[in-house]
Design a protein around this motif. Structure first.
Motif, short mmCIF file in Angstrom:
data_model
loop_
_atom_site.label_atom_id
_atom_site.label_comp_id
_atom_site.label_asym_id
_atom_site.label_seq_id
_atom_site.Cartn_x
_atom_site.Cartn_y
_atom_site.Cartn_z
N THR A 123 0.83 -1.28 0.02
CA THR A 123 -0.05 0.05 -0.20
C THR A 123 0.91 1.13 -0.07
N ALA A 124 1.85 1.21 0.85
CA ALA A 124 3.12 2.32 1.18
C ALA A 124 3.50 2.80 -0.26
N VAL A 125 3.66 1.76 -1.31
CA VAL A 125 4.08 1.87 -2.54
C VAL A 125 3.37 2.41 -3.78
N TYR A 126 2.10 1.79 -3.76
CA TYR A 126 1.01 2.01 -4.83
C TYR A 126 0.54 3.49 -4.42
N VAL A 127 0.28 4.05 -3.53
CA VAL A 127 -0.25 5.25 -3.10
C VAL A 127 0.52 6.38 -3.87
N PRO A 128 1.86 6.54 -3.65
CA PRO A 128 2.51 7.61 -4.24
C PRO A 128 2.44 7.36 -5.85
N SER A 129 2.44 6.30 -6.09
CA SER A 129 2.25 5.85 -7.84
C SER A 129 1.23 6.49 -8.34
N PHE A 130 -0.01 6.51 -7.80
CA PHE A 130 -1.19 6.78 -8.30
C PHE A 130 -1.19 8.27 -8.11
N ILE A 131 -0.71 8.91 -6.79
CA ILE A 131 -0.46 10.20 -7.12
C ILE A 131 0.08 10.83 -7.89
N ILE A 132 1.45 10.19 -8.21
CA ILE A 132 2.43 10.78 -9.42
C ILE A 132 1.68 10.62 -10.77
N ALA A 133 0.74 9.47 -10.98
CA ALA A 133 0.32 9.37 -12.34
C ALA A 133 -0.93 10.65 -12.57
N ALA A 134 -1.59 10.55 -11.42
CA ALA A 134 -2.66 11.83 -11.51
C ALA A 134 -1.96 13.13 -11.81
N ILE A 135 -0.77 13.34 -11.08
CA ILE A 135 -0.15 14.90 -11.42
C ILE A 135 0.49 14.93 -12.80
N GLU A 136 0.82 13.72 -13.29
CA GLU A 136 1.20 13.47 -14.68
C GLU A 136 0.07 13.74 -15.73
N LEU A 137 -0.97 13.22 -15.31
CA LEU A 137 -1.86 13.33 -16.38
C LEU A 137 -2.74 14.66 -16.30
N LEU A 138 -2.75 15.57 -15.10
CA LEU A 138 -3.56 16.67 -15.01
C LEU A 138 -2.71 17.91 -15.00
N THR A 139 -1.39 17.88 -14.88
CA THR A 139 -0.43 19.27 -14.62
C THR A 139 0.73 19.01 -15.55
N PRO A 140 1.57 20.00 -15.79
CA PRO A 140 2.71 20.03 -16.67
C PRO A 140 3.98 20.02 -15.71
N LEU A 141 3.74 19.63 -14.45
CA LEU A 141 4.62 19.81 -13.30
C LEU A 141 5.94 18.71 -13.39
N ILE A 142 5.63 17.62 -14.06
CA ILE A 142 6.44 16.47 -14.03
C ILE A 142 6.95 16.30 -15.68
N SER A 143 6.12 16.21 -16.62
CA SER A 143 6.40 16.14 -18.03
C SER A 143 5.76 17.45 -18.59
N GLY A 144 6.84 18.49 -18.92
CA GLY A 144 6.23 19.86 -19.32
C GLY A 144 5.60 19.92 -20.52
N GLY A 145 5.30 19.02 -21.18
CA GLY A 145 4.94 19.05 -22.62
C GLY A 145 5.86 18.62 -23.73
N PRO A 146 5.43 18.52 -24.99
CA PRO A 146 6.21 17.84 -26.01
C PRO A 146 7.38 19.01 -26.62
N VAL A 147 8.46 18.25 -27.23
CA VAL A 147 9.36 19.17 -27.74
C VAL A 147 10.17 18.35 -29.02
N MET A 148 10.45 19.05 -29.88
CA MET A 148 11.12 18.06 -31.12
C MET A 148 12.50 18.02 -30.88
N SER A 149 12.93 16.92 -30.97
CA SER A 149 14.43 16.41 -31.01
C SER A 149 14.90 15.91 -31.98
N PRO A 150 16.27 15.51 -32.19
CA PRO A 150 16.64 14.99 -33.54
C PRO A 150 15.86 13.49 -33.99
N TRP A 151 15.38 12.73 -33.04
CA TRP A 151 14.82 11.44 -33.10
C TRP A 151 13.30 11.73 -33.12
N GLY A 152 12.81 12.91 -33.27
CA GLY A 152 11.29 12.97 -33.00
C GLY A 152 10.92 13.64 -31.76
#
Length: 782
Positions: free
Chosen positions: A95-124
């Motif tokens: 339980t102690a491991v799964y709870v932070p994972s769901f919180i991080i997943a929710a932040i990832e989906l709803l905010t740009p605080l972890i993945s800031g958005g797409p950017v073009m690179s040499p490989w796409g």
């Protein structure tokens, strides 16, 4: 198109195929199901990476960046699987491991605080690290820490695991290490030092799943479900098993329960209708004796135990009863009790005292009649050794007896005077017989007789004929006096007339062979002649006459006459016969023990068969089954043997080799045996059987690519040599058995050491193992 797109496709295919293979391999295993979820998540993330690399617009790239929000769930899933695999499963830790994972997943989906958005690179297209990257670094470190924890748990389990499980653990360790360290390098460490590279986390994870799947295929990592095997065990077990609800209504009874009770079905009956008791509380968590009702209304004795059945919440949902029929054991105990009562009655009423010494002349047993002979009780004498007992002997007789008993002769006989509790001395006669085991004297069985009257009679014969006649008439022992020439009867006392069934006046003057028919052809005639010639007295311990048994002393007195003094030992002989019968009965019980041990080995072998039926690679289980069979065969031969202390090694080896060859069913491989006739104890037979099993099995597995032959040879006289050879491919020239990591060869080395033997290996045209050993002598177990 980006060069990373084919890599993402490959990761998707590899991960999904590996996950499906793991799940199909054993869908009942929680470990396999968690690996399948891990593989599906990796396949999904590989698919989001492919969409990102192929995106043609910023909007589409943004969509695929957000769709990768499930990446935090991958790490706790794999930690969950590791906890199941290592047996460290803990609900709170998960339980102690799964709870932070769901919180991080929710932040990832709803905010740009972890993945800031797409950017073009040499490989796409790829995701952009936000300017305020505190949450990004924390999420990355959290994932790496959980992954490292999974690796450390796996490494710890590998260090503590037996050699048989290290292979599968190594594949799991490699499958975890590759994606975790690859993700840390490409997504965290390299960007920090200024190197921007494409993320290979998903593809590395797919490779990790593939490695674990290969470990599943090779080492059968999945934990097999015991449900089917358990059901078969319950159906085939000899003990009865009954399951009832809390109201004691029977919901299930195995076939043994129905066979023991005789009822076609026990379902619907109450437990109280079966067992003879006022309740079941006394049965709970204990093993007790009770009576169970059978179909004809009678009751038979059983041993039974009861346990509560709890659900996942710890609530009692029923009761399970297990036990077995002990009616045969009870009957045997009753027979033994009656026999022991008869023997006790005989020993209590015998005129002689009986006992047993160990090899150091310490008292090991004394009959109740010993008190009649010595005047001292059982409890008083059992606390003494033979040397301490000398303190009760007349001082003039002590040294003579001491010198006699310290010599381990075939037997001892001596007369001495014993001080009784009232201070008087009486003459006693001590006679013993040695107890042998493997040629060594392990102790003595002795008889102690009050011969005071005999000694008095001897003295009276020397001092006075009148006194002799008086004693002669009143002695309980039968006395027959014979003239030395033709052994004509000159006198008989009343005791002799009663025992011999003759009147002295009627046979006086007749040769003893005619006067007492039956004596002429017995050992007594030889004894009479020998005493006449040598003048030395003789003792005939057991002489049968007219259905009775006598102990006879033959003397030549000063007048030249030969005297026979006879004591009726019929009761003692009956006791000895009863004692021999008891020994035979105990041998029968020991045979039954060997028979039951053999049956238990067969049950274990059957369980292995059940386990093997659900196992892809049955090699280890079959090897174990053959080892069990080699041990079970020893107990089977001991059960069949007339001598329960040893077995015929030729019969044992021939049956063992035949069983092994039949198990492999190879028509191209033959065998030949040259086995000496030899009886060996179980301490030698079991190691020999296991050695032969391992060496023949090794040859059948590895030595042949076509036709071939195996030779099993046992020869020798005092030192024996066992040879197991084949004409197969042979071992490598640089083969050193001490450095071999083969479990079978390690077992062979250990068994050779157990035999105190020497092992030699010859490599040439085939392989030849020679074991030189001596037969282990029996060692007392008590």
């Amino acid at each position: 198109m980006s060069f990373m797109a084919p890599i993402s496709v490959a990761g998707f295919v590899i991960s999904l195929a590996s996950g499906i293979y793991i799940l199909v391999k054993n869908p009942d295993s929680r470990f396999n199901r968690l690996l399948f979820i891990f593989a599906v998540l990796i396949s999904y993330l590989s698919l989001t990476d492919l969409g990102l690399y192929l995106a043609e617009s910023y909007k589409m790239a943004y969509f695929w960046v957000k769709m990768g929000f499930l990446w935090p769930l991958v790490i706790p899933v794999i930690l969950h699987a590791v906890l199941v695999f290592t047996g460290r499963m803990n609900r709170w830790a998960i339980t102690a491991v799964y709870v932070p994972s769901f919180i991080i997943a929710a932040i990832e989906l709803l905010t740009p605080l972890i993945s800031g958005g797409p950017v073009m690179s040499p490989w796409g297209w790829t995701f952009m690290v936000p300017e305020d990257k505190i949450l990004y670094d924390l999420a990355t470190l959290w994932g790496f820490s959980v992954g490292v924890l999974a690796i450390l748990l796996t490494a710890k389990f590998y260090a503590d695991a037996p050699a048989s499980r290290r292979g599968e653990t190594l594949y799991l360790f490699m499958g975890l290490m590759i994606p975790i360290f690859s993700g840390f390098a490409t997504d965290f460490f390299l960007p920090i030092i200024g190197y921007i590279v494409p993320s290979l986390t998903s593809f590395a994870a797919a490779i990790g799943v593939l490695i674990i799947a290969y470990g599943v295929m090779r080492f059968k990592i999945p934990i097999l479900s015991p449900r089917t095997a358990a059901e078969d065990i319950v159906r085939t077990m000899n003990n009865f098993l009954i399951i009832a609800d809390n109201d004691l209504n029977i919901n299930y009874a195995n076939p043994s329960a129905e066979r023991i009770t005789g009822f076609r079905s026990l379902q619907g009956m109450k437990v109280s209708d079966l067992f003879e008791s006022d309740g079941i509380d006394w049965m709970i968590d204990s093993t007790v004796e009770s009576m169970i009702r059978v179909h004809d209304g009678t009751r038979i004795p059983v041993v039974v135990s009861a346990r509560y059945i709890n659900d996942d919440r710890g609530q009692n949902v029923g009761i399970i009863f297990t036990g077995s029929d002990i009616s045969q054991i009870k009957e045997m105990e009753e027979k033994l009790r009656r026999r022991e009562d008869r023997l006790t009655l005989l020993t209590e009423h015998m005129a002689d005292g009986l006992g047993e010494f160990d090899s150091e002349f310490r008292f090991r047993y004394l009959s109740p009649s010993i008190e009649k002979v010595t005047g001292y009780g059982y409890e008083h004498l059992m606390g003494l050794s033979a040397l301490e007992f000398l303190e009760y002997v007349h001082p003039d007789d002590r040294e003579r007896i001491r010198e006699l008993i310290i010599r381990k002769n075939e037997g001892h006989k001596v007369t001495f005077r014993l001080r009784r509790p009232d201070g008087s001395y009486r003459w006693l006669e001590y006679v013993d017989r040695p107890i042998y085991h493997d040629g060594d004297i392990m102790g003595y069985v002795f008889g102690l007789r009050d011969v005071h009257e005999h000694k008095i009679a001897e003295e009276a014969l020397m001092l006075s004929r009148e006194k002799f006649r008086e004693l002669f008439r009143n002695m309980n022992s039968a006395i027959v006096a014979l003239e030395p020439g033709e052994f004509r009867v000159t006198a008989m006392n009343p005791a002799a007339e009663r025992m011999m069934g003759a009147v002295c006046e009627d046979i006086k003057g007749d040769p003893v062979a005619e006067a007492l028919p039956g004596i002429g052809g017995s050992v007594l005639m030889d004894a009479l002649r020998k005493v006449r010639e040598t003048g030395e007295p003789l003792h005939c311990q057991e002489v049968e006459y007219r259905g009775m048994w006598f102990e006879v002393q033959v003397y030549r007195i000063s007048t030249g006459d030969i005297v026979m003094i006879c004591d009726d030992i019929t009761i003692r002989k009956q006791y000895e016969d009863e004692l021999i019968g008891t020994i035979h009965e105990k041998e029968a019980l020991l045979r039954e023990v060997h028979h039951r041990v053999k049956n238990n080995f067969q049950i274990i072998s059957s369980l292995i068969n059940l386990q093997a039926a659900n196992t892809a690679d049955q090699t280890a289980l079959r090897d174990l089954q053959r080892r069990i069979h080699s041990m079970a065969l020893v107990h089977e031969l001991l059960y069949e043997s007339e001598d329960i202390s040893s077995i015929d090694i030729r019969t044992y080896i021939e049956r063992l080799v035949s069983s092994i060859m039949d198990g492999y069913r190879s028509e191209d491989i033959g065998y030949r045996t040259e086995i000496a006739r030899l009886n060996v104890p179980i301490e030698t037979a079991i190691p020999l059987g296991l050695i032969i099993n391992e060496l023949i099995t090794n040859s059948l597995k590895h030595a042949f690519r076509g036709r071939g032959e195996i030779l099993i040879k046992l020869e020798g006289d005092d030192k024996y040599t066992l040879t197991v050879a084949d004409n197969g491919a042979g071992l490598p020239e640089n083969f050193i058995i001490e450095e071999s990591d083969s479990l079978g060869l390690q077992l062979v080395r250990g068994l050779v050491d157990q035999l105190d033997g020497d092992l030699e290996v010859s490599v040439g045209d085939g392989t030849e193992f020679r074991i030189k050993f001596s037969v282990s002598h029996y060692r007392p177990r008590i």
